[in-house]
Design a protein around this motif. Structure first.
Motif, PDB file in Angstrom:
ATOM      1  N   VAL A  68      -1.977   7.091  -0.587  1.00  0.00           N
ATOM      2  CA  VAL A  68      -2.612   5.831  -0.988  1.00  0.00           C
ATOM      3  C   VAL A  68      -2.549   4.858   0.192  1.00  0.00           C
ATOM      4  O   VAL A  68      -1.491   4.716   0.813  1.00  0.00           O
ATOM      5  CB  VAL A  68      -1.888   5.213  -2.214  1.00  0.00           C
ATOM      6  N   PRO A  69      -3.655   4.195   0.537  1.00  0.00           N
ATOM      7  CA  PRO A  69      -3.633   3.235   1.656  1.00  0.00           C
ATOM      8  C   PRO A  69      -2.539   2.179   1.471  1.00  0.00           C
ATOM      9  O   PRO A  69      -2.287   1.725   0.352  1.00  0.00           O
ATOM     10  CB  PRO A  69      -5.025   2.601   1.617  1.00  0.00           C
ATOM     11  N   ALA A  70      -1.905   1.798   2.573  1.00  0.00           N
ATOM     12  CA  ALA A  70      -0.771   0.877   2.501  1.00  0.00           C
ATOM     13  C   ALA A  70      -1.145  -0.463   1.882  1.00  0.00           C
ATOM     14  O   ALA A  70      -0.354  -1.054   1.149  1.00  0.00           O
ATOM     15  CB  ALA A  70      -0.180   0.675   3.895  1.00  0.00           C
ATOM     16  N   ASP A  71      -2.365  -0.964   2.163  1.00  0.00           N
ATOM     17  CA  ASP A  71      -2.748  -2.256   1.603  1.00  0.00           C
ATOM     18  C   ASP A  71      -2.843  -2.191   0.075  1.00  0.00           C
ATOM     19  O   ASP A  71      -2.436  -3.127  -0.625  1.00  0.00           O
ATOM     20  CB  ASP A  71      -4.047  -2.787   2.217  1.00  0.00           C
ATOM     21  N   GLU A  72      -3.338  -1.064  -0.447  1.00  0.00           N
ATOM     22  CA  GLU A  72      -3.388  -0.902  -1.901  1.00  0.00           C
ATOM     23  C   GLU A  72      -1.990  -0.825  -2.496  1.00  0.00           C
ATOM     24  O   GLU A  72      -1.739  -1.322  -3.594  1.00  0.00           O
ATOM     25  CB  GLU A  72      -4.176   0.362  -2.261  1.00  0.00           C
ATOM     26  N   ALA A 114       2.728  -8.606  12.523  1.00  0.00           N
ATOM     27  CA  ALA A 114       3.147  -9.803  11.789  1.00  0.00           C
ATOM     28  C   ALA A 114       4.644  -9.759  11.493  1.00  0.00           C
ATOM     29  O   ALA A 114       5.297  -8.722  11.633  1.00  0.00           O
ATOM     30  CB  ALA A 114       2.360  -9.907  10.489  1.00  0.00           C
ATOM     31  N   ASP A 115       5.175 -10.889  11.081  1.00  0.00           N
ATOM     32  CA  ASP A 115       6.571 -10.966  10.659  1.00  0.00           C
ATOM     33  C   ASP A 115       6.637 -10.495   9.197  1.00  0.00           C
ATOM     34  O   ASP A 115       6.611 -11.290   8.267  1.00  0.00           O
ATOM     35  CB  ASP A 115       7.087 -12.403  10.797  1.00  0.00           C
ATOM     36  N   ALA A 116       6.685  -9.193   9.017  1.00  0.00           N
ATOM     37  CA  ALA A 116       6.614  -8.595   7.679  1.00  0.00           C
ATOM     38  C   ALA A 116       7.774  -9.031   6.796  1.00  0.00           C
ATOM     39  O   ALA A 116       7.616  -9.193   5.581  1.00  0.00           O
ATOM     40  CB  ALA A 116       6.573  -7.072   7.787  1.00  0.00           C
ATOM     41  N   GLU A 117       8.937  -9.240   7.395  1.00  0.00           N
ATOM     42  CA  GLU A 117      10.102  -9.652   6.595  1.00  0.00           C
ATOM     43  C   GLU A 117       9.870 -11.026   5.975  1.00  0.00           C
ATOM     44  O   GLU A 117      10.113 -11.239   4.785  1.00  0.00           O
ATOM     45  CB  GLU A 117      11.364  -9.668   7.455  1.00  0.00           C
ATOM     46  N   PHE A 118       9.380 -11.969   6.786  1.00  0.00           N
ATOM     47  CA  PHE A 118       9.085 -13.303   6.261  1.00  0.00           C
ATOM     48  C   PHE A 118       8.026 -13.243   5.171  1.00  0.00           C
ATOM     49  O   PHE A 118       8.139 -13.869   4.120  1.00  0.00           O
ATOM     50  CB  PHE A 118       8.613 -14.228   7.381  1.00  0.00           C
ATOM     51  N   LEU A 119       6.960 -12.477   5.426  1.00  0.00           N
ATOM     52  CA  LEU A 119       5.873 -12.387   4.457  1.00  0.00           C
ATOM     53  C   LEU A 119       6.352 -11.774   3.137  1.00  0.00           C
ATOM     54  O   LEU A 119       5.920 -12.197   2.062  1.00  0.00           O
ATOM     55  CB  LEU A 119       4.715 -11.579   5.039  1.00  0.00           C
ATOM     56  N   ALA A 120       7.249 -10.785   3.214  1.00  0.00           N
ATOM     57  CA  ALA A 120       7.804 -10.192   1.994  1.00  0.00           C
ATOM     58  C   ALA A 120       8.611 -11.236   1.224  1.00  0.00           C
ATOM     59  O   ALA A 120       8.478 -11.362   0.001  1.00  0.00           O
ATOM     60  CB  ALA A 120       8.671  -8.988   2.338  1.00  0.00           C
ATOM     61  N   HIS A 121       9.449 -11.993   1.931  1.00  0.00           N
ATOM     62  CA  HIS A 121      10.216 -13.065   1.272  1.00  0.00           C
ATOM     63  C   HIS A 121       9.280 -14.063   0.601  1.00  0.00           C
ATOM     64  O   HIS A 121       9.521 -14.498  -0.531  1.00  0.00           O
ATOM     65  CB  HIS A 121      11.094 -13.798   2.293  1.00  0.00           C
ATOM     66  N   VAL A 144      -2.475 -16.850 -13.284  1.00  0.00           N
ATOM     67  CA  VAL A 144      -1.378 -16.792 -12.313  1.00  0.00           C
ATOM     68  C   VAL A 144      -1.315 -15.403 -11.675  1.00  0.00           C
ATOM     69  O   VAL A 144      -1.113 -15.272 -10.465  1.00  0.00           O
ATOM     70  CB  VAL A 144      -0.039 -17.157 -12.974  1.00  0.00           C
ATOM     71  N   ARG A 145      -1.510 -14.365 -12.487  1.00  0.00           N
ATOM     72  CA  ARG A 145      -1.505 -12.997 -11.941  1.00  0.00           C
ATOM     73  C   ARG A 145      -2.592 -12.829 -10.888  1.00  0.00           C
ATOM     74  O   ARG A 145      -2.356 -12.281  -9.805  1.00  0.00           O
ATOM     75  CB  ARG A 145      -1.711 -11.988 -13.069  1.00  0.00           C
ATOM     76  N   ALA A 146      -3.792 -13.310 -11.204  1.00  0.00           N
ATOM     77  CA  ALA A 146      -4.896 -13.215 -10.242  1.00  0.00           C
ATOM     78  C   ALA A 146      -4.564 -13.980  -8.964  1.00  0.00           C
ATOM     79  O   ALA A 146      -4.874 -13.524  -7.856  1.00  0.00           O
ATOM     80  CB  ALA A 146      -6.184 -13.741 -10.865  1.00  0.00           C
ATOM     81  N   GLY A 147      -3.928 -15.139  -9.120  1.00  0.00           N
ATOM     82  CA  GLY A 147      -3.571 -15.930  -7.947  1.00  0.00           C
ATOM     83  C   GLY A 147      -2.530 -15.257  -7.077  1.00  0.00           C
ATOM     84  O   GLY A 147      -2.628 -15.271  -5.843  1.00  0.00           O
ATOM     85  N   VAL A 148      -1.521 -14.658  -7.694  1.00  0.00           N
ATOM     86  CA  VAL A 148      -0.477 -13.971  -6.937  1.00  0.00           C
ATOM     87  C   VAL A 148      -1.065 -12.769  -6.193  1.00  0.00           C
ATOM     88  O   VAL A 148      -0.740 -12.528  -5.021  1.00  0.00           O
ATOM     89  CB  VAL A 148       0.671 -13.531  -7.870  1.00  0.00           C
ATOM     90  N   ILE A 149      -1.940 -12.027  -6.856  1.00  0.00           N
ATOM     91  CA  ILE A 149      -2.585 -10.890  -6.198  1.00  0.00           C
ATOM     92  C   ILE A 149      -3.469 -11.365  -5.050  1.00  0.00           C
ATOM     93  O   ILE A 149      -3.519 -10.746  -3.977  1.00  0.00           O
ATOM     94  CB  ILE A 149      -3.388 -10.065  -7.220  1.00  0.00           C
ATOM     95  N   LEU A 206      -2.935 -14.004  -3.237  1.00  0.00           N
ATOM     96  CA  LEU A 206      -2.022 -14.331  -2.146  1.00  0.00           C
ATOM     97  C   LEU A 206      -1.618 -13.080  -1.384  1.00  0.00           C
ATOM     98  O   LEU A 206      -1.564 -13.078  -0.145  1.00  0.00           O
ATOM     99  CB  LEU A 206      -0.765 -15.015  -2.696  1.00  0.00           C
ATOM    100  N   ALA A 207      -1.330 -12.010  -2.122  1.00  0.00           N
ATOM    101  CA  ALA A 207      -0.942 -10.754  -1.471  1.00  0.00           C
ATOM    102  C   ALA A 207      -2.081 -10.239  -0.585  1.00  0.00           C
ATOM    103  O   ALA A 207      -1.852  -9.807   0.553  1.00  0.00           O
ATOM    104  CB  ALA A 207      -0.566  -9.708  -2.523  1.00  0.00           C
ATOM    105  N   ARG A 208      -3.298 -10.295  -1.102  1.00  0.00           N
ATOM    106  CA  ARG A 208      -4.444  -9.840  -0.301  1.00  0.00           C
ATOM    107  C   ARG A 208      -4.629 -10.726   0.937  1.00  0.00           C
ATOM    108  O   ARG A 208      -4.973 -10.254   2.018  1.00  0.00           O
ATOM    109  CB  ARG A 208      -5.715  -9.833  -1.144  1.00  0.00           C
ATOM    110  N   GLY A 209      -4.409 -12.034   0.762  1.00  0.00           N
ATOM    111  CA  GLY A 209      -4.524 -12.947   1.889  1.00  0.00           C
ATOM    112  C   GLY A 209      -3.490 -12.677   2.964  1.00  0.00           C
ATOM    113  O   GLY A 209      -3.780 -12.754   4.164  1.00  0.00           O
TER     114      GLY A 209
END
Length: 198
Positions: A79-83, A138-145, A170-175, A177-180
């Motif tokens: 599965v692609p990492a972004d998905e 990117a700073d993946a650790e910061f983005l994960a936090h 809210v679910r749509a917004g959080v997703i 953000l993840a895509r962004g």
């Protein structure tokens, strides 16, 4: 004797989860749990030590399925990492909102918890690893936090209940953000960020 102990443990965990869901994170006592489970109060204390220990045990039991899902996502190389990042965030959101009072109770007894997961470091590492596969520079650790901060019970509860945004929005917004995070140019975020001149 072992079967009786296992039955008692299951009854106690089920009773505690039900009471937290019905009454909220502060609306139950060890006495309440013992009565609801049909066991003596001493049995509850011997098994779990105190109220905080009981909450942690309930969380460990109820978050097992999500922990297995997150591990499977990390290992799903087909599965692609972004998905996988988006699915990770979406399934964690669903897990938290499905048991919001329990997550809130857990966050109060474990300051290092993440979204109903006692192993906060492992959860963060898994998401960091997935983000780094999509955004190696990117700073993946910061983005994960930053993403995980949006999945705390206090944050989601505030958005859903106090702001009245509703779970689907809210679910749509959080997703989103993840895509962004995955698509945007966020090089300035994290380690190399500087304050702009005013």
């Amino acid at each position: 004797m072992r079967k009786d102990a296992e039955r008692n443990r299951a009854a106690i965990l089920a009773a505690a989860a039900r009471l937290i869901a019905e009454r909220g994170p502060d609306g139950f006592s060890m006495d309440d749990v013992a009565t609801a489970a049909g066991v003596g109060k001493g049995t509850v204390f011997r098994r779990f030590g105190d109220r905080d220990g009981l909450v942690r045990a309930v969380v460990d039991e109820t978050s097992r399925t999500w922990r297995e899902q997150s591990r499977a996502l990390l290992e799903a190389d087909d599965v692609p990492a972004d998905e996988r990042v988006v699915t990770f965030v979406a399934t964690l959101f669903d897990h938290v909102t499905a048991s919001l009072p329990l997550v809130a109770a857990f966050e109060r007894v474990s300051s290092r918890s993440i979204a109903c997961d006692a192993n906060a470091e492992l959860t963060r590492q898994r998401l960091t690893t997935l983000i780094a596969q999509v955004r190696p520079g990117a700073d993946a650790e910061f983005l994960a936090h930053a993403l995980l901060a949006q999945l705390r019970a206090d944050t989601l509860g505030h958005l859903v209940r106090e702001c009245g945004l509703g779970v689907p929005r809210v679910r749509a917004g959080v997703i989103s953000l993840a895509r962004g995070v995955l698509a945007g140019d966020l090089e300035a975020a994290g380690r190399s960020a500087t304050m702009p001149r005013l």
